[in-house]
Structures are given as structure tokens and as C-alpha cells.
Design a protein around this motif. Structure first.
Motif, PDB file in Angstrom:
ATOM      1  N   ILE A 140      13.182  -5.428  12.511  1.00 23.11           N
ATOM      2  CA  ILE A 140      14.232  -6.231  13.148  1.00 23.11           C
ATOM      3  C   ILE A 140      13.560  -7.475  13.714  1.00 23.11           C
ATOM      4  CG2 ILE A 140      16.107  -6.260  14.817  1.00 23.11           C
ATOM      5  CD1 ILE A 140      16.394  -4.122  12.596  1.00 23.11           C
ATOM      6  N   THR A 141      13.607  -8.556  12.955  1.00 20.47           N
ATOM      7  CA  THR A 141      12.935  -9.797  13.336  1.00 20.47           C
ATOM      8  C   THR A 141      13.871 -10.684  14.152  1.00 20.47           C
ATOM      9  OG1 THR A 141      13.622 -10.846  11.280  1.00 20.47           O
ATOM     10  CG2 THR A 141      11.483  -9.729  11.274  1.00 20.47           C
ATOM     11  N   LYS A 142      13.389 -11.849  14.533  1.00 17.81           N
ATOM     12  CA  LYS A 142      14.200 -12.793  15.301  1.00 17.81           C
ATOM     13  C   LYS A 142      15.364 -13.334  14.472  1.00 17.81           C
ATOM     14  CE  LYS A 142      10.459 -14.280  18.294  1.00 17.81           C
ATOM     15  NZ  LYS A 142       9.613 -15.399  18.731  1.00 17.81           N
ATOM     16  N   GLU A 143      15.238 -13.317  13.149  1.00 16.86           N
ATOM     17  CA  GLU A 143      16.285 -13.813  12.269  1.00 16.86           C
ATOM     18  C   GLU A 143      17.437 -12.820  12.110  1.00 16.86           C
ATOM     19  OE1 GLU A 143      12.967 -13.849  11.113  1.00 16.86           O
ATOM     20  OE2 GLU A 143      12.705 -15.910  11.797  1.00 16.86           O
ATOM     21  N   ALA A 144      17.286 -11.617  12.632  1.00  7.22           N
ATOM     22  CA  ALA A 144      18.312 -10.584  12.483  1.00  7.22           C
ATOM     23  C   ALA A 144      19.564 -10.949  13.270  1.00  7.22           C
ATOM     24  CB  ALA A 144      17.779  -9.236  12.955  1.00  7.22           C
ATOM     25  N   ILE A 145      20.711 -10.689  12.672  1.00  4.84           N
ATOM     26  CA  ILE A 145      21.992 -10.885  13.345  1.00  4.84           C
ATOM     27  C   ILE A 145      22.426  -9.517  13.846  1.00  4.84           C
ATOM     28  CG2 ILE A 145      24.374 -11.612  13.055  1.00  4.84           C
ATOM     29  CD1 ILE A 145      23.367 -13.373  10.728  1.00  4.84           C
ATOM     30  N   SER A 146      22.584  -9.376  15.171  1.00  5.78           N
ATOM     31  CA  SER A 146      22.900  -8.078  15.772  1.00  5.78           C
ATOM     32  C   SER A 146      24.320  -8.074  16.321  1.00  5.78           C
ATOM     33  CB  SER A 146      21.920  -7.760  16.893  1.00  5.78           C
ATOM     34  OG  SER A 146      20.608  -7.712  16.383  1.00  5.78           O
ATOM     35  N   GLY A 154      28.039  -2.331  19.595  1.00  2.83           N
ATOM     36  CA  GLY A 154      29.272  -1.571  19.676  1.00  2.83           C
ATOM     37  C   GLY A 154      28.893  -0.118  19.894  1.00  2.83           C
ATOM     38  N   LEU A 155      29.633   0.812  19.275  1.00  2.00           N
ATOM     39  CA  LEU A 155      29.250   2.215  19.339  1.00  2.00           C
ATOM     40  C   LEU A 155      27.842   2.382  18.774  1.00  2.00           C
ATOM     41  CD1 LEU A 155      30.151   5.116  19.969  1.00  2.00           C
ATOM     42  CD2 LEU A 155      31.000   5.273  17.642  1.00  2.00           C
ATOM     43  N   PHE A 156      27.575   1.731  17.662  1.00  2.00           N
ATOM     44  CA  PHE A 156      26.242   1.612  17.086  1.00  2.00           C
ATOM     45  C   PHE A 156      25.868   0.140  17.137  1.00  2.00           C
ATOM     46  CE2 PHE A 156      28.257   4.941  14.369  1.00  2.00           C
ATOM     47  CZ  PHE A 156      27.560   6.019  14.859  1.00  2.00           C
ATOM     48  N   THR A 157      24.593  -0.154  17.298  1.00  4.23           N
ATOM     49  CA  THR A 157      24.138  -1.536  17.189  1.00  4.23           C
ATOM     50  C   THR A 157      23.775  -1.768  15.732  1.00  4.23           C
ATOM     51  OG1 THR A 157      23.259  -1.440  19.423  1.00  4.23           O
ATOM     52  CG2 THR A 157      22.501  -3.242  18.030  1.00  4.23           C
ATOM     53  N   THR A 158      24.387  -2.772  15.141  1.00  2.00           N
ATOM     54  CA  THR A 158      24.170  -3.087  13.733  1.00  2.00           C
ATOM     55  C   THR A 158      23.337  -4.355  13.635  1.00  2.00           C
ATOM     56  OG1 THR A 158      26.339  -2.176  13.242  1.00  2.00           O
ATOM     57  CG2 THR A 158      25.312  -3.485  11.538  1.00  2.00           C
ATOM     58  N   HIS A 159      22.279  -4.304  12.832  1.00  2.00           N
ATOM     59  CA  HIS A 159      21.417  -5.459  12.603  1.00  2.00           C
ATOM     60  C   HIS A 159      21.497  -5.816  11.127  1.00  2.00           C
ATOM     61  CE1 HIS A 159      19.549  -4.778  16.521  1.00  2.00           C
ATOM     62  NE2 HIS A 159      19.420  -3.504  16.174  1.00  2.00           N
ATOM     63  N   VAL A 160      21.639  -7.108  10.836  1.00  2.00           N
ATOM     64  CA  VAL A 160      21.647  -7.597   9.455  1.00  2.00           C
ATOM     65  C   VAL A 160      20.427  -8.489   9.291  1.00  2.00           C
ATOM     66  CG1 VAL A 160      22.914  -8.865   7.694  1.00  2.00           C
ATOM     67  CG2 VAL A 160      24.158  -7.558   9.417  1.00  2.00           C
ATOM     68  N   VAL A 161      19.517  -8.078   8.390  1.00  2.00           N
ATOM     69  CA  VAL A 161      18.332  -8.864   8.069  1.00  2.00           C
ATOM     70  C   VAL A 161      18.407  -9.153   6.576  1.00  2.00           C
ATOM     71  CG1 VAL A 161      15.820  -8.956   8.057  1.00  2.00           C
ATOM     72  CG2 VAL A 161      17.011  -7.681   9.844  1.00  2.00           C
ATOM     73  N   GLU A 215      21.398   1.183  14.758  1.00  3.26           N
ATOM     74  CA  GLU A 215      20.743   1.838  15.883  1.00  3.26           C
ATOM     75  C   GLU A 215      21.742   2.794  16.508  1.00  3.26           C
ATOM     76  OE1 GLU A 215      18.356  -0.046  19.057  1.00  3.26           O
ATOM     77  OE2 GLU A 215      18.580  -1.818  17.785  1.00  3.26           O
ATOM     78  N   ILE A 216      21.358   4.056  16.600  1.00  2.00           N
ATOM     79  CA  ILE A 216      22.222   5.067  17.209  1.00  2.00           C
ATOM     80  C   ILE A 216      21.599   5.455  18.541  1.00  2.00           C
ATOM     81  CG2 ILE A 216      23.261   7.340  16.936  1.00  2.00           C
ATOM     82  CD1 ILE A 216      22.880   6.976  13.890  1.00  2.00           C
ATOM     83  N   PRO A 217      22.319   5.309  19.645  1.00  2.00           N
ATOM     84  CA  PRO A 217      21.762   5.677  20.953  1.00  2.00           C
ATOM     85  C   PRO A 217      21.492   7.178  21.040  1.00  2.00           C
ATOM     86  CG  PRO A 217      23.810   4.435  21.196  1.00  2.00           C
ATOM     87  CD  PRO A 217      23.641   4.729  19.749  1.00  2.00           C
ATOM     88  N   ASP A 218      20.479   7.544  21.816  1.00  2.00           N
ATOM     89  CA  ASP A 218      20.124   8.955  21.984  1.00  2.00           C
ATOM     90  C   ASP A 218      21.271   9.760  22.595  1.00  2.00           C
ATOM     91  OD1 ASP A 218      17.620   8.491  20.936  1.00  2.00           O
ATOM     92  OD2 ASP A 218      16.686   8.188  22.901  1.00  2.00           O
ATOM     93  N   SER A 219      22.091   9.131  23.396  1.00  2.00           N
ATOM     94  CA  SER A 219      23.193   9.845  24.050  1.00  2.00           C
ATOM     95  C   SER A 219      24.257  10.319  23.055  1.00  2.00           C
ATOM     96  CB  SER A 219      23.844   8.941  25.109  1.00  2.00           C
ATOM     97  OG  SER A 219      24.384   7.793  24.487  1.00  2.00           O
ATOM     98  N   LEU A 220      24.270   9.776  21.855  1.00  2.00           N
ATOM     99  CA  LEU A 220      25.290  10.167  20.860  1.00  2.00           C
ATOM    100  C   LEU A 220      24.813  11.294  19.940  1.00  2.00           C
ATOM    101  CD1 LEU A 220      26.734   6.700  19.825  1.00  2.00           C
ATOM    102  CD2 LEU A 220      27.707   8.391  21.366  1.00  2.00           C
TER     103      LEU A 220
END
Length: 84
Positions: free
Chosen positions: A52-58, A61-68, A75-80
Motif C-alpha cells: 500500500i504505497t502513497k499512490e494508493a486510493i483508500s 467503510g466496514l472494510f478499508t479498500t485500497h486501489v493500487v 483491510e478487515i479490522p480485527d474486531s470483525l
């Protein structure tokens, strides 16, 4: 006259047949290197900063989505975990 025509056709066949064979050899080498690169990348686990570089678009939400480039990472939080 027929002999000259036959020689010209034979010469053209040799020239075009040679180019076709070279193109096939090049493609085979390329596929082999792609397979080696894909198996090497599967064996290594890269650090978060390298994936996940600086160019990633994040998008959070429920999950954090990164587009590279054309790849999507979630990204799925540990609490889920362990929940329905």
C-alpha cells in the motif's frame, strides 16, 4: 521463366517462415519469465508499506479498500473476525 518464379517463391517462403519461427521463440521465453516472476511473488510476503504505497486510493467503510494501479486490497479490522 517458371524457374525464376519458383526460385522467388522459395525465397519468399524462407524469409517469411524464418520470421514466424523467431516470433514463436520470443513468446515462449516471455511466458517462462512471467511464470517465474509470479511464483517468486507468491513465496514472499511483502510489508504493508511496500504493498500500500502513497499512490494508493483508500476508501474507509466496514472494510478499508485500497486501489493500487489495477489491484484491490481489503483491510478487515480485527474486531470483525469470528462474527457473522
Amino acid at each position: 521463366m517458371k524457374r525464376k518464379l519458383l526460385l522467388k517463391l522459395l525465397l519468399l517462403l524462407c524469409i517469411f517462415g524464418y520470421q514466424n519461427a523467431e516470433a514463436q521463440i520470443f513468446k515462449k521465453k516471455k511466458k517462462d519469465t512471467e511464470k517465474e516472476a509470479s511464483t517468486a511473488s507468491k513465496d514472499k510476503i511483502l510489508s504493508y508499506d511496500k504493498v500500500i504505497t502513497k499512490e494508493a486510493i483508500s476508501d474507509e467503510g466496514l472494510f478499508t479498500t485500497h486501489v493500487v494501479e489495477e489491484n484491490y486490497f481489503f483491510e478487515i479490522p480485527d474486531s470483525l473476525f469470528n462474527k457473522e
